[in-house]
Design a protein around this motif. Sequence first.
Motif, PDB file in Angstrom:
ATOM      1  N   LEU A   8       0.796  -1.236   0.000  1.00  0.00           N
ATOM      2  CA  LEU A   8       0.000   0.000   0.000  1.00  0.00           C
ATOM      3  C   LEU A   8       0.825   1.281   0.000  1.00  0.00           C
ATOM      4  O   LEU A   8       0.336   2.327  -0.416  1.00  0.00           O
ATOM      5  CB  LEU A   8      -0.919   0.028   1.246  1.00  0.00           C
ATOM      6  CG  LEU A   8      -2.020  -1.026   1.325  1.00  0.00           C
ATOM      7  CD1 LEU A   8      -2.663  -1.023   2.719  1.00  0.00           C
ATOM      8  CD2 LEU A   8      -3.082  -0.760   0.267  1.00  0.00           C
ATOM      9  N   CYS A   9       2.047   1.206   0.539  1.00  0.00           N
ATOM     10  CA  CYS A   9       2.803   2.458   0.789  1.00  0.00           C
ATOM     11  C   CYS A   9       4.228   2.345   0.255  1.00  0.00           C
ATOM     12  O   CYS A   9       5.180   2.177   1.035  1.00  0.00           O
ATOM     13  CB  CYS A   9       2.870   2.752   2.293  1.00  0.00           C
ATOM     14  SG  CYS A   9       1.306   2.632   3.154  1.00  0.00           S
ATOM     15  N   PRO A  10       4.413   2.457  -1.063  1.00  0.00           N
ATOM     16  CA  PRO A  10       5.766   2.292  -1.602  1.00  0.00           C
ATOM     17  C   PRO A  10       6.750   3.332  -1.076  1.00  0.00           C
ATOM     18  O   PRO A  10       7.954   3.104  -1.079  1.00  0.00           O
ATOM     19  CB  PRO A  10       5.558   2.457  -3.118  1.00  0.00           C
ATOM     20  CG  PRO A  10       4.186   3.009  -3.290  1.00  0.00           C
ATOM     21  CD  PRO A  10       3.392   2.673  -2.079  1.00  0.00           C
ATOM     22  N   GLU A  11       6.220   4.488  -0.578  1.00  0.00           N
ATOM     23  CA  GLU A  11       7.149   5.532  -0.097  1.00  0.00           C
ATOM     24  C   GLU A  11       7.634   5.297   1.324  1.00  0.00           C
ATOM     25  O   GLU A  11       8.470   6.057   1.813  1.00  0.00           O
ATOM     26  CB  GLU A  11       6.525   6.922  -0.258  1.00  0.00           C
ATOM     27  CG  GLU A  11       5.204   7.157   0.453  1.00  0.00           C
ATOM     28  CD  GLU A  11       3.976   6.642  -0.297  1.00  0.00           C
ATOM     29  OE1 GLU A  11       3.841   5.404  -0.393  1.00  0.00           O
ATOM     30  OE2 GLU A  11       3.145   7.447  -0.736  1.00  0.00           O
ATOM     31  N   LEU A  12       7.133   4.255   1.994  1.00  0.00           N
ATOM     32  CA  LEU A  12       7.621   3.934   3.342  1.00  0.00           C
ATOM     33  C   LEU A  12       8.582   2.753   3.245  1.00  0.00           C
ATOM     34  O   LEU A  12       8.270   1.739   2.621  1.00  0.00           O
ATOM     35  CB  LEU A  12       6.454   3.566   4.269  1.00  0.00           C
ATOM     36  CG  LEU A  12       5.436   4.671   4.556  1.00  0.00           C
ATOM     37  CD1 LEU A  12       4.270   4.132   5.399  1.00  0.00           C
ATOM     38  CD2 LEU A  12       6.092   5.845   5.284  1.00  0.00           C
ATOM     39  N   THR A  13       9.756   2.887   3.882  1.00  0.00           N
ATOM     40  CA  THR A  13      10.749   1.808   3.835  1.00  0.00           C
ATOM     41  C   THR A  13      10.775   1.094   5.176  1.00  0.00           C
ATOM     42  O   THR A  13      10.906   1.747   6.220  1.00  0.00           O
ATOM     43  CB  THR A  13      12.161   2.401   3.573  1.00  0.00           C
ATOM     44  OG1 THR A  13      12.050   3.332   2.517  1.00  0.00           O
ATOM     45  CG2 THR A  13      13.166   1.326   3.257  1.00  0.00           C
ATOM     46  N   ALA A  56      -5.476  -0.829  10.698  1.00  0.00           N
ATOM     47  CA  ALA A  56      -4.440   0.205  10.890  1.00  0.00           C
ATOM     48  C   ALA A  56      -3.646   0.419   9.607  1.00  0.00           C
ATOM     49  O   ALA A  56      -3.418   1.564   9.197  1.00  0.00           O
ATOM     50  CB  ALA A  56      -3.514  -0.198  12.035  1.00  0.00           C
ATOM     51  N   THR A  57      -3.260  -0.669   8.965  1.00  0.00           N
ATOM     52  CA  THR A  57      -2.471  -0.508   7.737  1.00  0.00           C
ATOM     53  C   THR A  57      -3.340   0.101   6.627  1.00  0.00           C
ATOM     54  O   THR A  57      -2.831   0.845   5.775  1.00  0.00           O
ATOM     55  CB  THR A  57      -1.862  -1.849   7.280  1.00  0.00           C
ATOM     56  OG1 THR A  57      -2.882  -2.857   7.315  1.00  0.00           O
ATOM     57  CG2 THR A  57      -0.703  -2.262   8.173  1.00  0.00           C
ATOM     58  N   GLY A  58      -4.631  -0.167   6.667  1.00  0.00           N
ATOM     59  CA  GLY A  58      -5.542   0.470   5.701  1.00  0.00           C
ATOM     60  C   GLY A  58      -5.533   1.984   5.896  1.00  0.00           C
ATOM     61  O   GLY A  58      -5.480   2.752   4.932  1.00  0.00           O
ATOM     62  N   ILE A  59      -5.565   2.415   7.171  1.00  0.00           N
ATOM     63  CA  ILE A  59      -5.578   3.863   7.453  1.00  0.00           C
ATOM     64  C   ILE A  59      -4.221   4.475   7.079  1.00  0.00           C
ATOM     65  O   ILE A  59      -4.162   5.570   6.498  1.00  0.00           O
ATOM     66  CB  ILE A  59      -5.950   4.113   8.940  1.00  0.00           C
ATOM     67  CG1 ILE A  59      -7.411   3.698   9.161  1.00  0.00           C
ATOM     68  CG2 ILE A  59      -5.730   5.575   9.329  1.00  0.00           C
ATOM     69  CD1 ILE A  59      -7.857   3.636  10.611  1.00  0.00           C
ATOM     70  N   ILE A  60      -3.144   3.749   7.360  1.00  0.00           N
ATOM     71  CA  ILE A  60      -1.820   4.263   6.952  1.00  0.00           C
ATOM     72  C   ILE A  60      -1.795   4.410   5.425  1.00  0.00           C
ATOM     73  O   ILE A  60      -1.339   5.423   4.875  1.00  0.00           O
ATOM     74  CB  ILE A  60      -0.682   3.322   7.437  1.00  0.00           C
ATOM     75  CG1 ILE A  60      -0.663   3.230   8.962  1.00  0.00           C
ATOM     76  CG2 ILE A  60       0.686   3.814   6.930  1.00  0.00           C
ATOM     77  CD1 ILE A  60       0.275   2.156   9.533  1.00  0.00           C
ATOM     78  N   GLY A  61      -2.316   3.401   4.747  1.00  0.00           N
ATOM     79  CA  GLY A  61      -2.367   3.450   3.276  1.00  0.00           C
ATOM     80  C   GLY A  61      -3.155   4.662   2.786  1.00  0.00           C
ATOM     81  O   GLY A  61      -2.726   5.373   1.864  1.00  0.00           O
ATOM     82  N   ASP A  62      -4.296   4.950   3.434  1.00  0.00           N
ATOM     83  CA  ASP A  62      -5.121   6.106   3.023  1.00  0.00           C
ATOM     84  C   ASP A  62      -4.383   7.418   3.244  1.00  0.00           C
ATOM     85  O   ASP A  62      -4.424   8.315   2.386  1.00  0.00           O
ATOM     86  CB  ASP A  62      -6.418   6.163   3.845  1.00  0.00           C
ATOM     87  CG  ASP A  62      -7.384   5.066   3.444  1.00  0.00           C
ATOM     88  OD1 ASP A  62      -7.159   4.448   2.374  1.00  0.00           O
ATOM     89  OD2 ASP A  62      -8.342   4.818   4.200  1.00  0.00           O
ATOM     90  N   VAL A  63      -3.737   7.528   4.421  1.00  0.00           N
ATOM     91  CA  VAL A  63      -3.026   8.772   4.753  1.00  0.00           C
ATOM     92  C   VAL A  63      -1.893   9.008   3.756  1.00  0.00           C
ATOM     93  O   VAL A  63      -1.657  10.140   3.311  1.00  0.00           O
ATOM     94  CB  VAL A  63      -2.509   8.720   6.216  1.00  0.00           C
ATOM     95  CG1 VAL A  63      -1.421   9.755   6.479  1.00  0.00           C
ATOM     96  CG2 VAL A  63      -3.668   8.920   7.188  1.00  0.00           C
ATOM     97  N   MET A  64      -1.224   7.926   3.354  1.00  0.00           N
ATOM     98  CA  MET A  64      -0.112   8.087   2.406  1.00  0.00           C
ATOM     99  C   MET A  64      -0.655   8.386   1.002  1.00  0.00           C
ATOM    100  O   MET A  64      -0.172   9.293   0.322  1.00  0.00           O
ATOM    101  CB  MET A  64       0.767   6.820   2.382  1.00  0.00           C
ATOM    102  CG  MET A  64       1.463   6.521   3.696  1.00  0.00           C
ATOM    103  SD  MET A  64       2.328   7.912   4.449  1.00  0.00           S
ATOM    104  CE  MET A  64       3.613   8.252   3.260  1.00  0.00           C
ATOM    105  N   ALA A  65      -1.655   7.626   0.580  1.00  0.00           N
ATOM    106  CA  ALA A  65      -2.155   7.796  -0.795  1.00  0.00           C
ATOM    107  C   ALA A  65      -2.793   9.169  -0.981  1.00  0.00           C
ATOM    108  O   ALA A  65      -2.642   9.804  -2.029  1.00  0.00           O
ATOM    109  CB  ALA A  65      -3.159   6.687  -1.107  1.00  0.00           C
ATOM    110  N   SER A  66      -3.502   9.646   0.059  1.00  0.00           N
ATOM    111  CA  SER A  66      -4.187  10.944  -0.074  1.00  0.00           C
ATOM    112  C   SER A  66      -3.233  12.113   0.165  1.00  0.00           C
ATOM    113  O   SER A  66      -3.564  13.257  -0.150  1.00  0.00           O
ATOM    114  CB  SER A  66      -5.324  11.035   0.953  1.00  0.00           C
ATOM    115  OG  SER A  66      -4.763  11.033   2.261  1.00  0.00           O
ATOM    116  N   GLY A  67      -2.079  11.814   0.769  1.00  0.00           N
ATOM    117  CA  GLY A  67      -1.146  12.897   1.124  1.00  0.00           C
ATOM    118  C   GLY A  67      -1.673  13.731   2.280  1.00  0.00           C
ATOM    119  O   GLY A  67      -1.203  14.859   2.509  1.00  0.00           O
TER     120      GLY A  67
END
Length: 404
Positions: free
Chosen positions: A315-320, A380-391
């Motif tokens: 979901l979050c390619p920008e997080l390492t 939780a990971t769904g919400i992290i994904g939303d926060v990252m995708a929406s900026g």
Amino acid sequence: MPTLPDAEALDRADPFAEFRDRFALPEGVIYLDGNSLGALPRSVAARLEAVARHEWGERLIRSWNEADWWNAPRRIGDRIARLLGVSDGEVIATDSTSVNLFKLIMAAAGTRDGAIIAEADNFPTDTYVAEEAARLLGRPFRLVAGSGMVDALVADVAAAVITQVNYRTAARADIAALEERARRHGTRIVWDLSHSIGAVPLDLARDGASLAVGCSYKYLNGGPGAPAWLYVASALQAKLRSPIAGWWGHADAFAFDGQYRPAPDIARFLGGTQPMLSLLALEESLTLFERVDMDRLWAKSVRLFDLFAARIEALCPELTILTPRDPALRGSHIALHHPDAQRIITALIERGVIGDYRAPDIARFGLTPLTLSHADILYATGIIGDVMASGAWRDVAIEGGRVT
Ligand SMILES: Cc1ncc(COP(=O)(O)O)c(C=O)c1O
């Protein structure tokens, strides 16, 4: 990518599912910070109330004997000993991790000449205390990178301070290998197991560790500022002296004879009167671990991690992911790198997903198997994904280096 039915199937097979209700967690929150401050076990609130109203309020000073307050540090130490894989009488619950570090570094280095060294990426209190101990003893002090620690354990080192599970990345050091090296060179290691106890299976007796400290407010759920603990292997206890010669560490505390004689056993590492309310809260929280098999608990932590990691990668390619993927090489939290980690964590907390941030660029999420379900990780990971995708995290304002 794992989805809700996968998480629900894991929850149905979860041997620790019943533990969740034993914690007082607020509605609408997914708590991923139990690696920093463990959640409140419901029975702790009840025990604190009983201790305050009855033991203190009604029985007053008689409770030192009637409720055996006096022996609480040893009694609780014995419970902690089981989680460390050591014997009764080798652990005592007392003071803070910082104070216990000071006591054990001074005691260990006091028996031999040589430098004091500390892993550079320890939690800062470890390096501060180690450096100050070296100054007081007039010894050289060296900071060593974790990767260089094996080579740094040489004959001119009196004591080394090493954290098993790194507070930032959760990378886990190999206790047996480092102890083997230390033994060959006559060096003593003081382990900081704050991020290990109650999370990863420990067997200090098998691995040859003889000195350790750790806190109780993370995976042990002992409460904010809960008393920490220290471990000294029984064979060493009579050889080491605490730099704090308090009356609780006296061989006969009630002799009041004005001559300090250290207790022959682990009690010599006690200073003065212990914080009874906090100790008894910790004692109650430890009852949760009575029926917990640490290998099985760890197996759940691994499942939570794998689920979290697979979803974040998808979901979050920008997080390492900074935490090692091999379970043998890590603890029970997951660390993600992003230059704006502080903003991201703040945006998540606003949405009910509580993790934390470690400067300059790490978002940490604690995977505490007693309180979390697999479905929690999914949401939780769904919400992290939303926060990252929406900026959405970009809207968080930071003033003067602090999130506002
Ligand atoms: C590895 C480690 N050691 C020590 C501490 C803190 O020690 P104290 O309880 O004395 O504040 C922490 C706090 O998070 C920690 O992560």
